[in-house]
Write a protein that holds these residues in place. Structure first.
Motif, PDB file in Angstrom:
ATOM      1  N   THR A 163      -0.222  -6.749   5.705  1.00  0.00           N
ATOM      2  CA  THR A 163       0.551  -6.726   5.243  1.00  0.00           C
ATOM      3  C   THR A 163       0.670  -6.710   3.671  1.00  0.00           C
ATOM      4  O   THR A 163       0.914  -8.013   3.725  1.00  0.00           O
ATOM      5  N   ALA A 164       0.773  -6.179   3.052  1.00  0.00           N
ATOM      6  CA  ALA A 164       1.560  -7.064   1.401  1.00  0.00           C
ATOM      7  C   ALA A 164       0.453  -6.178   0.089  1.00  0.00           C
ATOM      8  O   ALA A 164       0.733  -5.105   0.354  1.00  0.00           O
ATOM      9  N   VAL A 165       0.684  -6.851  -0.516  1.00  0.00           N
ATOM     10  CA  VAL A 165       0.771  -6.143  -1.625  1.00  0.00           C
ATOM     11  C   VAL A 165      -0.769  -6.097  -2.711  1.00  0.00           C
ATOM     12  O   VAL A 165      -1.309  -7.392  -2.613  1.00  0.00           O
ATOM     13  N   TYR A 166      -1.190  -5.325  -2.570  1.00  0.00           N
ATOM     14  CA  TYR A 166      -2.812  -5.405  -2.889  1.00  0.00           C
ATOM     15  C   TYR A 166      -3.118  -5.218  -4.241  1.00  0.00           C
ATOM     16  O   TYR A 166      -2.428  -4.294  -4.641  1.00  0.00           O
ATOM     17  N   TYR A 167      -3.827  -6.254  -4.851  1.00  0.00           N
ATOM     18  CA  TYR A 167      -3.653  -5.855  -6.464  1.00  0.00           C
ATOM     19  C   TYR A 167      -5.305  -6.207  -6.978  1.00  0.00           C
ATOM     20  O   TYR A 167      -6.284  -6.342  -5.802  1.00  0.00           O
ATOM     21  N   CYS A 168      -5.890  -4.854  -7.805  1.00  0.00           N
ATOM     22  CA  CYS A 168      -7.096  -5.216  -8.115  1.00  0.00           C
ATOM     23  C   CYS A 168      -7.197  -5.649  -9.045  1.00  0.00           C
ATOM     24  O   CYS A 168      -6.478  -5.586 -10.250  1.00  0.00           O
ATOM     25  N   ALA A 169      -8.460  -6.483  -9.736  1.00  0.00           N
ATOM     26  CA  ALA A 169      -9.030  -7.551 -10.278  1.00  0.00           C
ATOM     27  C   ALA A 169     -10.349  -7.119 -11.841  1.00  0.00           C
ATOM     28  O   ALA A 169     -10.772  -6.392 -10.470  1.00  0.00           O
ATOM     29  N   ALA A 170     -10.681  -7.843 -12.377  1.00  0.00           N
ATOM     30  CA  ALA A 170     -11.345  -7.558 -13.186  1.00  0.00           C
ATOM     31  C   ALA A 170     -12.454  -8.777 -13.507  1.00  0.00           C
ATOM     32  O   ALA A 170     -11.968  -9.937 -14.268  1.00  0.00           O
ATOM     33  N   TYR A 210     -10.083 -14.326 -11.858  1.00  0.00           N
ATOM     34  CA  TYR A 210     -10.553 -12.909 -13.040  1.00  0.00           C
ATOM     35  C   TYR A 210      -9.251 -13.060 -14.046  1.00  0.00           C
ATOM     36  O   TYR A 210      -8.521 -13.396 -14.285  1.00  0.00           O
ATOM     37  N   ASP A 211     -10.388 -12.075 -15.104  1.00  0.00           N
ATOM     38  CA  ASP A 211      -9.510 -12.229 -16.129  1.00  0.00           C
ATOM     39  C   ASP A 211      -7.937 -10.585 -16.593  1.00  0.00           C
ATOM     40  O   ASP A 211      -7.821 -11.362 -17.209  1.00  0.00           O
ATOM     41  N   TYR A 212      -8.489 -10.353 -15.522  1.00  0.00           N
ATOM     42  CA  TYR A 212      -7.486  -9.058 -15.855  1.00  0.00           C
ATOM     43  C   TYR A 212      -6.649  -8.003 -14.761  1.00  0.00           C
ATOM     44  O   TYR A 212      -7.502  -8.156 -13.525  1.00  0.00           O
ATOM     45  N   TRP A 213      -5.847  -7.710 -14.718  1.00  0.00           N
ATOM     46  CA  TRP A 213      -5.204  -7.193 -12.972  1.00  0.00           C
ATOM     47  C   TRP A 213      -4.183  -6.599 -13.493  1.00  0.00           C
ATOM     48  O   TRP A 213      -3.953  -5.641 -14.380  1.00  0.00           O
ATOM     49  N   GLY A 214      -3.911  -5.297 -12.267  1.00  0.00           N
ATOM     50  CA  GLY A 214      -3.428  -4.738 -11.716  1.00  0.00           C
ATOM     51  C   GLY A 214      -2.076  -4.615 -11.500  1.00  0.00           C
ATOM     52  O   GLY A 214      -2.029  -6.066 -11.306  1.00  0.00           O
ATOM     53  N   GLN A 215      -1.293  -3.387 -11.377  1.00  0.00           N
ATOM     54  CA  GLN A 215       0.383  -4.119 -11.561  1.00  0.00           C
ATOM     55  C   GLN A 215       0.513  -3.912  -9.558  1.00  0.00           C
ATOM     56  O   GLN A 215       1.117  -4.543  -9.365  1.00  0.00           O
ATOM     57  N   GLY A 216      -1.088  -3.975  -9.121  1.00  0.00           N
ATOM     58  CA  GLY A 216      -0.256  -3.968  -7.177  1.00  0.00           C
ATOM     59  C   GLY A 216       0.487  -2.835  -6.902  1.00  0.00           C
ATOM     60  O   GLY A 216       0.916  -1.845  -7.418  1.00  0.00           O
ATOM     61  N   THR A 217      -0.114  -2.412  -5.517  1.00  0.00           N
ATOM     62  CA  THR A 217       0.317  -1.252  -4.910  1.00  0.00           C
ATOM     63  C   THR A 217       0.666  -2.315  -3.616  1.00  0.00           C
ATOM     64  O   THR A 217      -0.365  -2.684  -2.681  1.00  0.00           O
ATOM     65  N   GLN A 218       1.729  -1.768  -3.159  1.00  0.00           N
ATOM     66  CA  GLN A 218       2.035  -2.116  -1.401  1.00  0.00           C
ATOM     67  C   GLN A 218       1.794  -1.545  -0.053  1.00  0.00           C
ATOM     68  O   GLN A 218       0.975   0.194  -0.141  1.00  0.00           O
ATOM     69  N   VAL A 219       0.846  -1.676   0.454  1.00  0.00           N
ATOM     70  CA  VAL A 219       0.825  -1.750   2.019  1.00  0.00           C
ATOM     71  C   VAL A 219       1.170  -2.646   2.888  1.00  0.00           C
ATOM     72  O   VAL A 219       1.316  -3.126   2.731  1.00  0.00           O
TER      73      VAL A 219
END
Length: 124
Positions: A91-98, A111-120
Motif C-alpha cells: 500500500t502506497a502512492v505509486y509514482y512513475c518517473a523518467a 530521476y528528472d521527471y515525475w508523474g502525479q502518483g496513483t494510490q494503491v
C-alpha cells in the motif's frame, strides 16, 4: 519537458493484482529509462522497478521480485507495472518517473521527471 500520467491504481484485497500504466508525452526522446517508485505515509519514496526504453532490461527491488513485472510499449510511449500477489505492505502512492540516464541509480533524486502518483491500497 516530459509529462507523465499514471493510471490504474485502486483498492484490492491481499493476493490480488493491479496493473499500473504511465503514459509519457513531450520530449520523450530525452528519456532513456523509466522507473516506478512508491511512497507510504511517513516513509521516504523508494525504488520499485525500472526499465530501459531501448532493450527493455529491467531491475526490481528485492521486496517485489517475482511478484511485479515492468514492461514498456515504445510505440505508445507507455510503461506498465503488473503487480501480482499484492500484500498490505504494498500500500502506497505509486509514482512513475523518467531519467535521461540509461542506468540511473535507485534514488528518487536520480530521476528528472515525475508523474502525479496513483494510490494503491491493499486490504488484508
Amino acid at each position: 519537458q516530459v509529462q507523465l500520467v499514471e493510471s490504474g491504481g485502486g483498492l484490492v484485497q491481499a493476493g490480488g493484482s493491479l496493473r499500473l500504466s504511465c503514459a509519457a508525452a513531450g520530449r520523450t526522446f530525452s528519456s532513456s529509462a523509466m522507473g516506478w517508485f512508491r511512497q507510504a505515509p511517513g516513509k521516504e519514496r523508494s525504488f520499485v522497478a525500472d526499465i530501459r526504453w531501448s532493450g527493455g532490461v529491467t531491475r526490481y527491488a528485492d521486496s517485489v521480485k517475482g511478484r511485479f513485472t515492468m514492461s514498456r510499449d515504445n510505440a505508445k510511449n507507455t510503461v506498465y507495472l503488473q503487480m501480482n500477489s499484492l500484500k498490505p505492505e504494498d500500500t502506497a502512492v505509486y509514482y512513475c518517473a523518467a531519467s535521461s540516464d540509461r542506468w540511473p541509480g535507485f534514488r528518487a533524486a536520480e530521476y528528472d521527471y515525475w508523474g502525479q502518483g496513483t494510490q494503491v491500497t491493499v486490504s488484508s
